[in-house]
Design an enzyme around this catalytic site. Structure first.
Site, PDB file in Angstrom:
ATOM      1  N   LEU A   2     -24.774  -5.694  -2.029  1.00 63.40           N
ATOM      2  CA  LEU A   2     -23.317  -5.507  -2.088  1.00 63.40           C
ATOM      3  C   LEU A   2     -22.794  -5.190  -0.702  1.00 63.40           C
ATOM      4  CD1 LEU A   2     -20.564  -4.924  -3.583  1.00 63.40           C
ATOM      5  CD2 LEU A   2     -21.347  -2.551  -3.757  1.00 63.40           C
TER       6      LEU A   2
ATOM      7  N   HIS B 250      -8.090  14.003  -3.624  1.00 58.45           N
ATOM      8  CA  HIS B 250      -8.882  13.131  -2.753  1.00 58.45           C
ATOM      9  C   HIS B 250     -10.376  13.320  -3.017  1.00 58.45           C
ATOM     10  CE1 HIS B 250      -5.270  11.943  -0.860  1.00 58.45           C
ATOM     11  NE2 HIS B 250      -5.087  13.031  -0.135  1.00 58.45           N
TER      12      HIS B 250
ATOM     13  N   ASP C 271      -5.035   4.376  -5.001  1.00 59.55           N
ATOM     14  CA  ASP C 271      -3.820   5.201  -4.858  1.00 59.55           C
ATOM     15  C   ASP C 271      -3.639   6.132  -6.061  1.00 59.55           C
ATOM     16  OD1 ASP C 271      -1.555   6.094  -3.566  1.00 59.55           O
ATOM     17  OD2 ASP C 271      -0.268   4.498  -4.338  1.00 59.55           O
TER      18      ASP C 271
ATOM     19  N   ARG D  37       3.265  -2.768  -4.589  1.00 57.51           N
ATOM     20  CA  ARG D  37       3.392  -3.187  -3.186  1.00 57.51           C
ATOM     21  C   ARG D  37       2.014  -3.234  -2.530  1.00 57.51           C
ATOM     22  NH1 ARG D  37       6.454   1.951  -3.204  1.00 57.51           N
ATOM     23  NH2 ARG D  37       5.028   3.656  -2.750  1.00 57.51           N
TER      24      ARG D  37
HETATM   25  C1  IPE Z   1      -2.018   3.042   0.317  1.00 64.37           C
HETATM   26  O1  IPE Z   1      -1.562   4.140  -0.360  1.00 64.37           O
HETATM   27  C2  IPE Z   1      -3.081   3.455   1.290  1.00 64.37           C
HETATM   28  C3  IPE Z   1      -4.351   3.895   0.712  1.00 64.37           C
HETATM   29  C4  IPE Z   1      -4.658   3.884  -0.553  1.00 64.37           C
HETATM   30  C5  IPE Z   1      -5.331   4.350   1.646  1.00 64.37           C
HETATM   31  P1  IPE Z   1      -0.265   4.945   0.126  1.00 64.37           P
HETATM   32  O2  IPE Z   1      -0.077   6.055  -0.841  1.00 64.37           O
HETATM   33  O3  IPE Z   1      -0.407   5.333   1.542  1.00 64.37           O
HETATM   34  O4  IPE Z   1       0.870   3.865  -0.008  1.00 64.37           O
HETATM   35  P2  IPE Z   1       2.459   4.055  -0.047  1.00 64.37           P
HETATM   36  O5  IPE Z   1       2.825   4.950   1.090  1.00 64.37           O
HETATM   37  O6  IPE Z   1       2.824   4.657  -1.365  1.00 64.37           O
HETATM   38  O7  IPE Z   1       2.998   2.667   0.076  1.00 64.37           O
HETATM   39  C1  IPE Z   2      -4.389   7.605  -2.206  1.00 64.73           C
HETATM   40  O1  IPE Z   2      -3.756   8.607  -2.906  1.00 64.73           O
HETATM   41  C2  IPE Z   2      -5.235   8.126  -1.064  1.00 64.73           C
HETATM   42  C3  IPE Z   2      -4.680   7.844   0.249  1.00 64.73           C
HETATM   43  C4  IPE Z   2      -3.576   7.202   0.496  1.00 64.73           C
HETATM   44  C5  IPE Z   2      -5.424   8.320   1.386  1.00 64.73           C
HETATM   45  P1  IPE Z   2      -2.407   9.274  -2.395  1.00 64.73           P
HETATM   46  O2  IPE Z   2      -2.753  10.440  -1.539  1.00 64.73           O
HETATM   47  O3  IPE Z   2      -1.514   8.283  -1.775  1.00 64.73           O
HETATM   48  O4  IPE Z   2      -1.809   9.779  -3.774  1.00 64.73           O
HETATM   49  P2  IPE Z   2      -0.292   9.712  -4.226  1.00 64.73           P
HETATM   50  O5  IPE Z   2       0.150   8.285  -4.101  1.00 64.73           O
HETATM   51  O6  IPE Z   2       0.464  10.632  -3.353  1.00 64.73           O
HETATM   52  O7  IPE Z   2      -0.334  10.148  -5.648  1.00 64.73           O
HETATM   53 MG    MG Z   3      -0.094   7.050  -2.499  1.00 70.84          MG
END
Ligand code: IPE
Ligand code: IPE
Ligand code: MG
Length: 251
Positions: free
Chosen positions: A138, A44, A27, A201
């Protein structure tokens, strides 16, 4: 590989006592990009590079199983452009890195409902899983269109169907039988969950398998999460005392 590896900070990582299964919520890509005045998709892209590096490190140190969260069932709530970009990146990763993963002995598997993914991505998934099926170094699970609740529901539906067909007695449904119908069937539960980006979370990741998993969270965003910090998380895990409901042996 054996011996000890020193992470950037103490404690030292003991390679003979690695966790069997590490799960990672990757994340913080969007925040990483925003802090640099870049579009979320650039975050990303940078994140995909980090995943590649993580896989290499995991294979090198001898970690048996790595499960990463790449796209949740809730991530469909993002803009169509971002969703498309995420699927394109997944497809590129599977296409362009397959040879390298294969050479490194990585067995790839996708967890989640793949039927809603773009057909071209489904094709790359099928190919990657088939090509690497016999690899043993792995096991890399990529959770893509995965949700912990959706997984539990599809398992319940399968069990109900088996009962309806007369193949299963409801009295025989125990934890093992239930777990064997999940996307994670056959895998040991994760020993360690790493979450980058600082949120405290689970975000609907691996709800059933994470029941007794040790949790390690860092504020660092995923595109900044490198080898040293991964090794530090593993070393920290080795300091934990897992009790599974029991009391400490010396108390
Ligand atoms: C969790 O991240 C999902 C992935 C890393 C793929 P999110 O960014 O979607 O989670 P929330 O919405 O902050 O809980
Ligand atoms: C995690 O990074 C990647 C996915 C959930 C696909 P985010 O895109 O959720 O990045 P933030 O949390 O908005 O910084
Ligand atoms: Mg996120």
């Amino acid at each position: 590989m054996s011996g000890e590896l020193t992470a950037s900070a103490q404690p030292v990582l003991d390679l003979s006592r690695l966790p069997r299964h590490v799960a990672v919520i990757m994340d913080g890509n969007g925040r990483w990009a925003r802090a640099r005045g870049m579009p979320r998709t650039a975050g990303h892209r940078a994140g995909a590079d980090r995943l590649e590096e993580l896989v290499r490190t995991a294979a090198e140190i001898g970690l048996p199983i790595l499960t990463v969260f790449a796209f949740s069932t809730e991530n469909w709530r993002r803009s169509p452009g971002e969703v498309q970009a995420l699927f394109r990146l997944a497809e590129e990763l599977l296409r362009d890195k397959l040879d390298e993963f294969h050479r490194e002995g990585v067995r790839l598997a996708i967890l989640g409902d793949r039927t809603r993914l773009p057909v071209s991505l489904q094709r790359e998934i099928q190919r990657a899983e088939a090509v690497t099926a016999a690899n043993q170094r792995l096991r890399l699970n990529i959770a893509l269109n995965y949700g912990g609740r959706a997984d539990i529901l599809q398992a319940v539906r399968r069990l109900a169907e088996e009962v309806k067909q007369g193949e299963l007695d409801p009295a025989d449904i125990n934890e093992e039988v239930f777990a064997s119908r999940l996307y994670t069937a056959g895998l040991p539960d994760p020993d360690l969950l790493i979450r980058t980006g600082g949120e405290l979370r689970l975000s609907n990741f691996l709800l059933w398998p994470l029941a007794y998993t040790e949790i390690w969270v860092t504020d660092r965003h995923w595109p900044d999460f490198g080898r040293q910090e991964f090794l530090a998380a593993l070393a920290d895990y080795q300091q934990r005392q897992r009790r599974f409901g029991r009391v400490e042996s010396n108390s």
